[in-house]
Design a protein around this motif. Structure first.
Motif, PDB file in Angstrom:
ATOM      1  N   THR A 179       0.856  -1.185   0.000  1.00  0.00           N
ATOM      2  CA  THR A 179       0.000   0.000   0.000  1.00  0.00           C
ATOM      3  C   THR A 179       0.890   1.232   0.000  1.00  0.00           C
ATOM      4  OG1 THR A 179      -0.139  -0.088   2.424  1.00  0.00           O
ATOM      5  CG2 THR A 179      -1.909  -1.142   1.172  1.00  0.00           C
ATOM      6  N   HIS A 180       0.300   2.373  -0.297  1.00  0.00           N
ATOM      7  CA  HIS A 180       1.122   3.586  -0.331  1.00  0.00           C
ATOM      8  C   HIS A 180       0.286   4.805   0.032  1.00  0.00           C
ATOM      9  CE1 HIS A 180       0.260   4.564  -4.889  1.00  0.00           C
ATOM     10  NE2 HIS A 180      -0.807   4.101  -4.282  1.00  0.00           N
ATOM     11  N   THR A 181       1.011   5.866   0.366  1.00  0.00           N
ATOM     12  CA  THR A 181       0.407   7.127   0.816  1.00  0.00           C
ATOM     13  C   THR A 181       0.893   8.270  -0.054  1.00  0.00           C
ATOM     14  OG1 THR A 181       0.311   6.402   3.123  1.00  0.00           O
ATOM     15  CG2 THR A 181       0.246   8.773   2.732  1.00  0.00           C
ATOM     16  N   TRP A 182      -0.030   9.149  -0.407  1.00  0.00           N
ATOM     17  CA  TRP A 182       0.335  10.416  -1.043  1.00  0.00           C
ATOM     18  C   TRP A 182       0.528  11.444   0.063  1.00  0.00           C
ATOM     19  CZ3 TRP A 182       2.044  12.405  -5.437  1.00  0.00           C
ATOM     20  CH2 TRP A 182       1.915  13.779  -5.671  1.00  0.00           C
ATOM     21  N   LEU A 183       1.755  11.934   0.213  1.00  0.00           N
ATOM     22  CA  LEU A 183       2.073  12.965   1.206  1.00  0.00           C
ATOM     23  C   LEU A 183       3.152  13.860   0.603  1.00  0.00           C
ATOM     24  CD1 LEU A 183       1.490  13.932   4.135  1.00  0.00           C
ATOM     25  CD2 LEU A 183       3.494  12.617   4.830  1.00  0.00           C
ATOM     26  N   PRO A 184       2.765  14.889  -0.144  1.00  0.00           N
ATOM     27  CA  PRO A 184       3.746  15.710  -0.868  1.00  0.00           C
ATOM     28  C   PRO A 184       4.533  16.618   0.076  1.00  0.00           C
ATOM     29  CG  PRO A 184       1.532  16.589  -1.170  1.00  0.00           C
ATOM     30  CD  PRO A 184       1.375  15.310  -0.410  1.00  0.00           C
ATOM     31  N   ARG A 185       5.786  16.259   0.327  1.00  0.00           N
ATOM     32  CA  ARG A 185       6.594  17.024   1.277  1.00  0.00           C
ATOM     33  C   ARG A 185       6.737  18.485   0.868  1.00  0.00           C
ATOM     34  NH1 ARG A 185      11.415  12.663   2.103  1.00  0.00           N
ATOM     35  NH2 ARG A 185      11.816  13.345  -0.029  1.00  0.00           N
ATOM     36  N   ASP A 186       6.806  18.729  -0.452  1.00  0.00           N
ATOM     37  CA  ASP A 186       7.031  20.097  -0.917  1.00  0.00           C
ATOM     38  C   ASP A 186       5.813  20.990  -0.749  1.00  0.00           C
ATOM     39  OD1 ASP A 186       5.958  18.327  -2.909  1.00  0.00           O
ATOM     40  OD2 ASP A 186       6.221  19.913  -4.392  1.00  0.00           O
ATOM     41  N   LYS A 187       4.665  20.432  -0.408  1.00  0.00           N
ATOM     42  CA  LYS A 187       3.453  21.232  -0.245  1.00  0.00           C
ATOM     43  C   LYS A 187       3.143  21.510   1.222  1.00  0.00           C
ATOM     44  CE  LYS A 187       2.940  21.320  -4.643  1.00  0.00           C
ATOM     45  NZ  LYS A 187       3.224  22.569  -5.393  1.00  0.00           N
ATOM     46  N   PHE A 188       3.972  20.966   2.121  1.00  0.00           N
ATOM     47  CA  PHE A 188       3.833  21.242   3.550  1.00  0.00           C
ATOM     48  C   PHE A 188       4.977  22.148   3.994  1.00  0.00           C
ATOM     49  CE2 PHE A 188       1.282  17.484   3.026  1.00  0.00           C
ATOM     50  CZ  PHE A 188       0.252  17.621   3.954  1.00  0.00           C
ATOM     51  N   ASP A 189       4.795  22.820   5.118  1.00  0.00           N
ATOM     52  CA  ASP A 189       5.832  23.706   5.641  1.00  0.00           C
ATOM     53  C   ASP A 189       6.946  22.942   6.345  1.00  0.00           C
ATOM     54  OD1 ASP A 189       4.352  25.899   4.743  1.00  0.00           O
ATOM     55  OD2 ASP A 189       3.185  25.958   6.593  1.00  0.00           O
ATOM     56  N   GLU A 190       6.598  21.825   6.981  1.00  0.00           N
ATOM     57  CA  GLU A 190       7.580  20.974   7.661  1.00  0.00           C
ATOM     58  C   GLU A 190       7.149  19.526   7.529  1.00  0.00           C
ATOM     59  OE1 GLU A 190       9.119  22.037  11.719  1.00  0.00           O
ATOM     60  OE2 GLU A 190       7.483  23.509  11.629  1.00  0.00           O
ATOM     61  N   VAL A 191       8.111  18.632   7.391  1.00  0.00           N
ATOM     62  CA  VAL A 191       7.870  17.189   7.476  1.00  0.00           C
ATOM     63  C   VAL A 191       8.981  16.609   8.349  1.00  0.00           C
ATOM     64  CG1 VAL A 191       7.732  14.996   6.238  1.00  0.00           C
ATOM     65  CG2 VAL A 191       6.708  17.057   5.239  1.00  0.00           C
ATOM     66  N   VAL A 192       8.584  15.879   9.402  1.00  0.00           N
ATOM     67  CA  VAL A 192       9.523  15.335  10.376  1.00  0.00           C
ATOM     68  C   VAL A 192       9.192  13.863  10.594  1.00  0.00           C
ATOM     69  CG1 VAL A 192      10.383  15.481  12.753  1.00  0.00           C
ATOM     70  CG2 VAL A 192       9.724  17.574  11.527  1.00  0.00           C
ATOM     71  N   GLU A 193      10.220  13.015  10.677  1.00  0.00           N
ATOM     72  CA  GLU A 193      10.024  11.593  10.973  1.00  0.00           C
ATOM     73  C   GLU A 193      10.575  11.303  12.357  1.00  0.00           C
ATOM     74  OE1 GLU A 193      10.864   8.949   7.483  1.00  0.00           O
ATOM     75  OE2 GLU A 193      11.506  10.860   6.584  1.00  0.00           O
ATOM     76  N   ARG A 194       9.727  10.629  13.161  1.00  0.00           N
ATOM     77  CA  ARG A 194      10.133  10.395  14.547  1.00  0.00           C
ATOM     78  C   ARG A 194       9.363   9.208  15.117  1.00  0.00           C
ATOM     79  NH1 ARG A 194       9.030  14.674  19.503  1.00  0.00           N
ATOM     80  NH2 ARG A 194       9.422  13.204  21.215  1.00  0.00           N
TER      81      ARG A 194
END
Length: 694
Positions: free
Chosen positions: A514-529
């Motif tokens: 399965t997969h997710t659409w999450l466009p990093r360039d369209k958000f102000d911040e993306v953090v993995e934790r």
């Protein structure tokens, strides 16, 4: 088993444009806040946008020329001529184009009662004469003579074809329509009942193509034509009421110019990019948010030229700035079709259950194949998958074996079918989350978008199980190989996938990830934790978790590296070149997987760092096909492939919702009355008495 291609067929002008015609695009600016509060000002801005831009080279191009004519400018008659060529060739979506021509004739020529005297730039006489001929020669219903590949039966096409036939017949009552041999009066009589039946089900049960940011545009164009031009008071009044409810649906389930809800029908580009939504122009014209895209819209033109006035209560709901939870139910169950006056044993009823795309359901397959013979559908390209099996299907039909075949293949060949859906939408000033609750889990999906989180224009998130890497729907992002079991509680969605092989003729299951659409360039911040992916847009927050390990698509794949085997994993999928998805797609291997999404905002959760800390330290336990998540702000949420959705041990209803259940509107499913109130702005609709009080 019908195959849907997105309707964006090119229509190129057949002659040079008139002097002063715009030579290139003049893009509009997206508005996340309502721009001018006065509808008249928004209408002028929309028409000015059209005057600055050439018509798009697709099925909506004629509508631009109609608006140009209404604004007092010289239209590009070459675009209109090419549009008539398209209709005469009976290409799919000819009904979209035809409605533009019908509105032009009814509103701006003597065929509409002399209104044409009001326009500053009358059309040439030969062009108007040709329009008349095109209208009289068209094929308006599939049982009329002729072989073609028109799609006439889906929910939006059904009302477009029947309303076009009705209005054409009303315009030319004593003429003989060459294809059918019917007079205009006969067309009016035949299609009146079809229209009223369609309107009745939409009022009582909503739309099977629920919340479609593609096909609501077509529904609106047909409804506005009936509202503006039908001579029959009952049709005109009922069309107005259904218009009200469709706009109420949009108002309740849109966020700052993005119709980013769950959808009964959606395409890859319309889910990813707000400007590609077919309703974007309409939303900005009516609600003040969105963008005049000029991409694929006709209802905005129809509204700009219509005398319909949207009730103030609906505009107030669209721009409500508080927190809103909306539950509603749409569509019908095929097991209960008789309750709604539909029997699977005749052509007319067959056309009606086909608005749900129930082609090969065990209850409908025998009648559907009789319709194939009546309508020459064996030669229709949309239904070409059936042709190789014609002999087998006939043989099975002769011994009553078709329902057994349909039952065996149902999860695949009924993937288009859209039965009753329960919708939950939760929105705040900073985000919206929307889900089709526990909808047909384990069935194939064609164009249904099951859930979506929306934090702004293009700042969206959703998951799918890819059906195919390429091609028409269902494909990589539109529709699903197999549908998940999803449920939402307020700002939390849990989406459970159980991918397995099923008996299939249409879309064999070959992708086990399965997969997710999450466009990093369209958000102000993306953090993995801590196994979570966090994203921020403005003051809105998103947290996403996969049960299985995940990876990002960072670089385009290489054609030469494409795997030769049939069964693909997430890593196999990375070898396929998909430049648009780089840095925007998260993939997770595994035939079984659970995705958890929680949204938040600064006003409720404090700084982004505090939100991330609360989520990352909250207990989450995956156990097989279920999950327990101690959701900050909500409590202990439990859900899985089986069993109820519970919060702190209390079961939460995810089925059998009311028609509307939100602070602005309360109505039972199937009700004859719907009342809407936003402060002192009210709307009351009574279907039986035809009373509409604004």
């Amino acid at each position: 088993m019908t195959v849907h291609a997105q309707p964006d067929y090119r229509i190129r002008a057949s002659s040079p444009p008139p002097s002063g015609y715009p030579s290139g695009p003049s893009p509009d600016t997206f508005s996340s806040e309502p721009f001018p509060p006065d509808y008249g000002a928004r209408r002028r801005a929309f028409l000015d946008h059209i005057l600055r831009n050439p018509a798009p080279e697709n099925t909506k191009g004629a509508w631009y020329e109609l608006a140009r004519l209404a604004a007092g400018r010289k239209p590009h008659e070459g675009v209109l001529e090419a549009s008539l060529d398209f209709i005469d060739a009976r290409k799919d979506c000819a009904d979209f184009v035809l409605h533009g021509i019908l509105r032009l004739l009814l509103q701006f020529t003597p065929y509409g009662g002399g209104a044409g005297m009001r326009i500053a730039q009358p059309l040439s006489t030969p062009l108007v004469t040709r329009m008349r001929k095109t209208v009289l020669d068209f094929k308006y219903f599939p049982d009329e003579p002729g072989i073609d590949s028109l799609c006439t039966w889906t929910e939006n096409h059904y009302i477009l074809f029947t309303s076009a036939a009705y209005l054409a017949g009303q315009m030319f009552p004593n003429e003989v329509f060459s294809n059918s041999g019917q007079t205009g009066k006969q067309k009016v009589e035949l299609n009146r009942g079809r229209i009223l039946r369609w309107l009745d089900l939409r009022f009582r049960t909503g739309f099977s193509e629920w919340l479609s940011h593609v096909y609501y545009d077509e529904d609106l164009a047909a409804l506005l034509a009936l509202h503006d031009f039908a001579a029959d008071d009952e049709i005109r009044n009922k069309a107005e009421m259904v218009l009200d409810l469709l706009l109420l649906d949009m108002a309740l389930n849109s966020f700052r110019g993005v119709f980013g809800s769950t959808h009964g029908r959606a395409y890859e580009n319309t889910k990813k990019w707000a400007s590609n939504e077919g309703t974007s122009d309409t939303g900005k014209l009516l609600f003040g948010t969105g963008v005049f895209s000029g991409f694929d819209n006709m209802s905005a033109v129809a509204f700009a030229l219509s005398n319909y006035l949207m009730p103030p209560a609906i505009e107030a709901i669209a721009n409500y700035s508080g927190t809103l939870e909306n539950r509603q139910r749409m569509g019908i169950r095929l097991a209960e079709m008789e309750r709604w006056g539909i029997r699977p044993d005749s052509f007319e009823d067959g056309m009606y259950y086909l608005t749900l795309e129930a082609y090969l359901h065990p209850r409908t397959i025998a009648n559907t194949l009789r319709m194939f013979d009546l309508c020459n559908w064996w030669e229709n390209s949309f239904l070409s998958d059936f042709k190789p099996y014609r002999g087998l299907l006939k043989a099975l039909g002769s011994v009553g074996g078709l329902p057994l075949l349909a039952r065996w293949l149902e999860r695949d060949v009924c993937r288009n079918t859209r039965e009753e859906v329960d919708i939950c939408t939760y929105k705040t000033p900073d985000y919206m989350l929307s889900t089709a609750q526990d909808y047909r889990k384990g069935y194939g999906g064609d164009q249904q978008g099951i859930w979506q989180a929306t934090l702004g224009a293009d700042a969206v998130c959703f998951t799918t199980h890819p059906a195919k890497i390429e091609g028409v729907t269902p494909n990589y992002w539109a529709g699903s190989g197999l549908l998940p079991r999803a449920a939402q509680y307020k700002n939390v969605a849990i989406v459970v996938y159980n991918i397995e092989r099923i008996p299939a003729l249409y879309v064999p299951i070959r992708h086990f990830y399965t997969h997710t659409w999450l466009p990093r360039d369209k958000f102000d911040e993306v953090v993995e934790r801590g196994g979570w992916v966090f994203a921020r847009k403005g003051n809105g927050y998103l947290a996403l978790r996969s049960q299985n390990p995940y990876l990002w698509r960072e670089k385009a794949g290489q054609d030469a590296a494409r795997p030769k085997g049939k069964n693909l994993s997430a890593r196999d999928a990375l070898t396929y070149p998909r430049p648009e998805d780089e840095g925007r797609e998260i993939l997770s291997d595994g035939a079984r997987n659970i995705w958890v999404c929680q949204l938040g905002r600064e006003a409720d959760d404090g700084p982004f760092s505090a939100f991330m800390n609360k989520i990352a330290t909250a207990e989450i336990v995956f156990q097989g096909m279920s999950v327990r998540f101690d959701s900050p702000g909500n409590g202990l949420i439990s859900f899985g492939w089986q069993g109820p959705l519970t919060v702190d041990g209390v079961e939460i209803a995810i089925k059998n919702y009311r028609r509307y259940d939100n602070p602005f509107a309360q109505a039972d499913f199937g009700s004859d009355e719907i009342h809407v109130a936003a402060g002192e702005r009210k709307l009351s609709l009574n279907w039986k008495t035809l009373e509409r009080l604004v």
